[in-house]
Write a protein that holds these residues in place. Structure first.
Motif, PDB file in Angstrom:
ATOM      1  N   TRP A   1      20.944  33.872  54.448  1.00  0.00           N
ATOM      2  CA  TRP A   1      19.507  33.692  53.617  1.00  0.00           C
ATOM      3  C   TRP A   1      18.793  33.092  54.506  1.00  0.00           C
ATOM      4  O   TRP A   1      19.235  31.809  55.137  1.00  0.00           O
ATOM      5  CB  TRP A   1      19.660  33.362  52.355  1.00  0.00           C
ATOM      6  N   GLY A   2      17.415  33.041  54.433  1.00  0.00           N
ATOM      7  CA  GLY A   2      16.421  32.196  55.256  1.00  0.00           C
ATOM      8  C   GLY A   2      15.948  31.091  54.251  1.00  0.00           C
ATOM      9  O   GLY A   2      16.365  31.070  52.892  1.00  0.00           O
ATOM     10  N   TYR A   3      15.473  30.067  54.786  1.00  0.00           N
ATOM     11  CA  TYR A   3      14.880  29.030  54.091  1.00  0.00           C
ATOM     12  C   TYR A   3      13.930  29.354  52.766  1.00  0.00           C
ATOM     13  O   TYR A   3      14.277  28.673  51.544  1.00  0.00           O
ATOM     14  CB  TYR A   3      13.958  27.962  54.753  1.00  0.00           C
ATOM     15  N   LYS A   4      13.159  30.251  52.784  1.00  0.00           N
ATOM     16  CA  LYS A   4      12.194  30.678  52.029  1.00  0.00           C
ATOM     17  C   LYS A   4      12.827  31.379  50.611  1.00  0.00           C
ATOM     18  O   LYS A   4      12.619  31.061  49.562  1.00  0.00           O
ATOM     19  CB  LYS A   4      11.140  31.385  52.312  1.00  0.00           C
ATOM     20  N   LYS A   5      13.880  32.175  51.178  1.00  0.00           N
ATOM     21  CA  LYS A   5      14.648  32.985  50.211  1.00  0.00           C
ATOM     22  C   LYS A   5      15.278  32.132  49.304  1.00  0.00           C
ATOM     23  O   LYS A   5      15.366  32.212  48.009  1.00  0.00           O
ATOM     24  CB  LYS A   5      15.388  34.097  50.621  1.00  0.00           C
ATOM     25  N   ILE A   6      16.056  31.104  49.800  1.00  0.00           N
ATOM     26  CA  ILE A   6      16.961  30.134  49.079  1.00  0.00           C
ATOM     27  C   ILE A   6      15.995  29.342  48.096  1.00  0.00           C
ATOM     28  O   ILE A   6      16.401  29.049  47.197  1.00  0.00           O
ATOM     29  CB  ILE A   6      17.457  29.128  50.037  1.00  0.00           C
ATOM     30  N   ALA A   7      14.708  28.740  48.782  1.00  0.00           N
ATOM     31  CA  ALA A   7      13.862  28.106  47.883  1.00  0.00           C
ATOM     32  C   ALA A   7      13.417  28.712  46.646  1.00  0.00           C
ATOM     33  O   ALA A   7      13.579  28.270  45.608  1.00  0.00           O
ATOM     34  CB  ALA A   7      12.886  27.501  48.725  1.00  0.00           C
ATOM     35  N   ALA A   8      13.073  30.204  47.000  1.00  0.00           N
ATOM     36  CA  ALA A   8      12.660  30.937  45.850  1.00  0.00           C
ATOM     37  C   ALA A   8      13.457  31.284  44.864  1.00  0.00           C
ATOM     38  O   ALA A   8      13.202  31.289  43.768  1.00  0.00           O
ATOM     39  CB  ALA A   8      12.073  32.137  46.569  1.00  0.00           C
ATOM     40  N   ARG A   9      14.773  31.383  45.012  1.00  0.00           N
ATOM     41  CA  ARG A   9      15.784  31.722  44.346  1.00  0.00           C
ATOM     42  C   ARG A   9      16.051  30.418  43.374  1.00  0.00           C
ATOM     43  O   ARG A   9      16.449  30.584  42.165  1.00  0.00           O
ATOM     44  CB  ARG A   9      16.991  32.222  45.134  1.00  0.00           C
ATOM     45  N   LEU A  10      16.230  29.156  43.987  1.00  0.00           N
ATOM     46  CA  LEU A  10      16.427  28.097  43.188  1.00  0.00           C
ATOM     47  C   LEU A  10      15.407  27.842  42.304  1.00  0.00           C
ATOM     48  O   LEU A  10      15.475  27.466  40.949  1.00  0.00           O
ATOM     49  CB  LEU A  10      16.665  26.709  44.042  1.00  0.00           C
ATOM     50  N   ASN A  11      14.121  28.015  42.538  1.00  0.00           N
ATOM     51  CA  ASN A  11      12.900  27.845  41.806  1.00  0.00           C
ATOM     52  C   ASN A  11      13.042  28.884  40.700  1.00  0.00           C
ATOM     53  O   ASN A  11      12.465  28.476  39.635  1.00  0.00           O
ATOM     54  CB  ASN A  11      11.808  28.079  42.566  1.00  0.00           C
ATOM     55  N   ALA A  12      13.213  30.147  41.004  1.00  0.00           N
ATOM     56  CA  ALA A  12      13.314  31.339  39.904  1.00  0.00           C
ATOM     57  C   ALA A  12      14.243  30.923  38.747  1.00  0.00           C
ATOM     58  O   ALA A  12      14.237  31.278  37.816  1.00  0.00           O
ATOM     59  CB  ALA A  12      13.736  32.571  40.578  1.00  0.00           C
ATOM     60  N   GLN A  13      15.452  30.206  39.128  1.00  0.00           N
ATOM     61  CA  GLN A  13      16.440  29.508  38.268  1.00  0.00           C
ATOM     62  C   GLN A  13      16.099  28.385  37.269  1.00  0.00           C
ATOM     63  O   GLN A  13      16.625  27.976  36.650  1.00  0.00           O
ATOM     64  CB  GLN A  13      17.638  29.500  38.879  1.00  0.00           C
ATOM     65  N   GLY A  14      15.030  27.878  37.897  1.00  0.00           N
ATOM     66  CA  GLY A  14      14.405  26.729  37.190  1.00  0.00           C
ATOM     67  C   GLY A  14      15.113  25.386  37.624  1.00  0.00           C
ATOM     68  O   GLY A  14      14.938  24.186  37.317  1.00  0.00           O
ATOM     69  N   ILE A  15      15.592  25.373  38.662  1.00  0.00           N
ATOM     70  CA  ILE A  15      16.446  24.206  39.367  1.00  0.00           C
ATOM     71  C   ILE A  15      15.241  23.382  40.358  1.00  0.00           C
ATOM     72  O   ILE A  15      14.540  23.776  41.094  1.00  0.00           O
ATOM     73  CB  ILE A  15      17.601  24.730  40.247  1.00  0.00           C
ATOM     74  N   LYS A  16      15.385  21.910  40.028  1.00  0.00           N
ATOM     75  CA  LYS A  16      14.393  21.203  40.630  1.00  0.00           C
ATOM     76  C   LYS A  16      15.046  20.441  41.717  1.00  0.00           C
ATOM     77  O   LYS A  16      16.240  20.211  41.795  1.00  0.00           O
ATOM     78  CB  LYS A  16      13.669  20.303  39.597  1.00  0.00           C
ATOM     79  N   THR A  17      14.224  19.802  42.575  1.00  0.00           N
ATOM     80  CA  THR A  17      14.832  18.926  43.614  1.00  0.00           C
ATOM     81  C   THR A  17      15.211  17.575  42.914  1.00  0.00           C
ATOM     82  O   THR A  17      14.917  17.419  41.896  1.00  0.00           O
ATOM     83  CB  THR A  17      13.670  18.580  44.601  1.00  0.00           C
TER      84      THR A  17
END
Length: 496
Positions: free
Chosen positions: A195-211
């Motif tokens: 997966w690319g950086y953006k796809k990973i970031a988007a999936r984490l955000n979609a799950q409501g996971i924060k940094t």
């Protein structure tokens, strides 16, 4: 209350455990108030900088606000009062600069603990000596800190900061299982599933996971995780890698797979989008209000896109595309309308002439000095030549030749400098400046299209604060709502 007025300044260093003179803000303020009461001085206000270094004035907002207020003539401030001189600055040049500026305005510095006031000329030398000692102490603190950290790094200790997957207890990294799962997820999706950086970031955000900082994931935050060697149990300090004392989250095999993927992708040329995007950062997303940047465009279709969407995915914000050509033409025409209808050439000429007059004076002085140097060198050359032909003196021919060559080189250098300055003076005295200004206003659009991509971006960012866009479900429905300038072009005429 007394006729003299003062502003106090208190600062506490971020290195409180190492700074023996790091008296609390409250104590410094208390001493300043007490001093003013005893000496019948009106204390206007005490400005503070909490956990700020005295190494420079950078990032010290309290100092900057205080200093600018003291310099205002209408405030009638007589003194800056500090508990101790090193609270003002730990840099010698900074202290001397402030002291010199205050003295030039008949204002003074008072240091309570040092028992000095620059109102007494004898104390000025003491301030300079204290400034030198303060700087030496700062360097000593820095030296001790660096040495301590280097020793800890050699031992594989944790040196501070926030790391996803861990918490710090007694300066040791302790594993947080819930966060460690997120780290593993990122490595596995990138290294195994490609997966690319953006796809990973988007999936984490979609799950409501924060940094770790409670924010949305972005391309950069994912990349930072993947590049951090702490996850395989290493500690890094000034480029040196040591084995850390903490528990690793990622195994060497998975780290190696990640490295391979990164290496392969680094060899793939980045997709180059034709043209520049001079309105990047100025256009504001109609949904989140954040900046819009270069979109995923191609030769035929070019757009500005919400930066949050580009970096973090659609769960954070939609792309809200705006056509590049439409936006740039609209904004340029909006500026041209204001420029031609609301800015007068005579007003610009007046300001331009004032600036040129201000610049001419030092140039004319420099030209005068160079002319005098030129005359002096010419006289020296003539004198050498006269001596060379005098049989009674009988000078060595090689020595005369060497002296003439040296003086001629100096002469040529001065002549070149004088020619350059003369050209600058002639340019600034150009009587056709008004014609040039009128022509520039009238033909600004043609001039704009001769600019390079970078110059177009600099131009828009220098005159425009932000550009607002209307909301719309489709790209063609999104239009420019208004253009906000750094200044009111209509008011500009009145000012000028």
């Amino acid at each position: 209350m007394g006729s003299k007025r003062a502003i106090g300044y208190a600062r506490i260093s971020p290195t409180s455990e190492r700074d023996q003179e790091n008296t609390s803000i409250e104590k410094q303020t208390e001493e300043i108030i007490k001093y003013c009461e005893v000496n019948d001085i009106e204390l206007v206000q005490v400005y503070e900088d909490y956990l700020k270094s005295g190494a420079s004035f950078k990032d010290r907002d309290g100092f900057k606000e205080m200093y600018n207020r003291v310099l205002k003539e209408e405030e009638n401030i007589d003194y800056i009062i500090v508990h101790k001189q090193d609270r003002l600055a730990r840099d010698t040049l900074d202290t001397l600069f402030v002291m010199k500026r205050l003295n030039s305005l008949n204002k003074h510095l008072i240091s309570i603990a040092d028992n000095i006031s620059t109102e007494d000329p004898r104390n000025k030398l003491i301030v300079q000596i204290l400034a030198v000692f303060a700087e030496l102490e700062r360097e000593l603190i820095s030296f001790r800190t660096t040495n301590g950290m280097e020793r800890k790094a050699e031992e594989g200790c944790f040196l501070g900061g926030k790391i996803t997957g861990y918490k710090s207890e007694n300066k040791e990294l302790i594993l947080i299982p819930e966060e460690a799962k997120i780290v593993k997820y990122i490595f596995e999706k990138y290294a195994v599933e490609k997966w690319g950086y953006k796809k990973i970031a988007a999936r984490l955000n979609a799950q409501g996971i924060k940094t770790k900082n409670g924010k949305e994931w972005t391309v950069n935050s994912v990349k930072t995780i993947l590049e951090n060697e702490a996850y395989i149990g290493n500690s890094k300090w000034r480029g040196k890698i040591k084995r850390g004392k903490h528990t690793p989250i990622i195994g060497e095999e998975l780290w190696g797979q990640k490295e391979q993927v990164m290496q392969i992708r680094s060899c793939i040329p980045e997709k180059i989008h034709p043209g520049s995007y001079p309105l990047s950062g100025l256009l504001k997303c109609p949904q989140c209000g954040g900046p819009m940047v270069q979109g995923n465009s191609n030769q035929q279709y070019k757009y500005y896109q919400c930066n949050k969407n580009k970096n973090s995915g659609s769960s954070v914000c939609l792309s809200n595309l705006v056509k590049k050509e439409y936006a740039e033409v609209f904004v340029l025409n909006n500026f041209l309308h204001h420029l031609k209808d609301k800015v007068s050439a005579s007003a610009i000429y007046s300001v331009t002439q004032s600036i040129l007059d201000y610049e001419l004076n030092p140039l004319e002085k420099a030209a005068s000095n160079l002319s005098k140097q030129l005359e002096k060198l010419q006289r020296q050359i003539l004198k050498i030549m006269e001596h060379s032909s005098d049989p009674d003196i009988n000078l060595d021919a090689k020595m005369i030749k060497s002296q003439l060559k040296e003086k001629q080189a100096e002469l040529n250098k001065v002549e070149t400098a004088l020619t350059d300055i003369t050209k600058q003076i002639e340019l600034k005295q150009n009587e056709s400046i008004m014609d040039i200004i009128e022509f520039s206003i009238k033909n600004f659009e043609e001039f704009y299209h001769t600019l390079s991509d970078e110059e177009k971006k600099i131009f828009f960012h220098s005159v425009i604060k932000e550009v607002h866009v209307t909301q719309g479900k489709k790209t063609k429905e999104r239009r420019i709502k208004d253009v906000i300038y750094h200044f009111d072009l209509e008011e500009l005429n009145n000012i000028m």
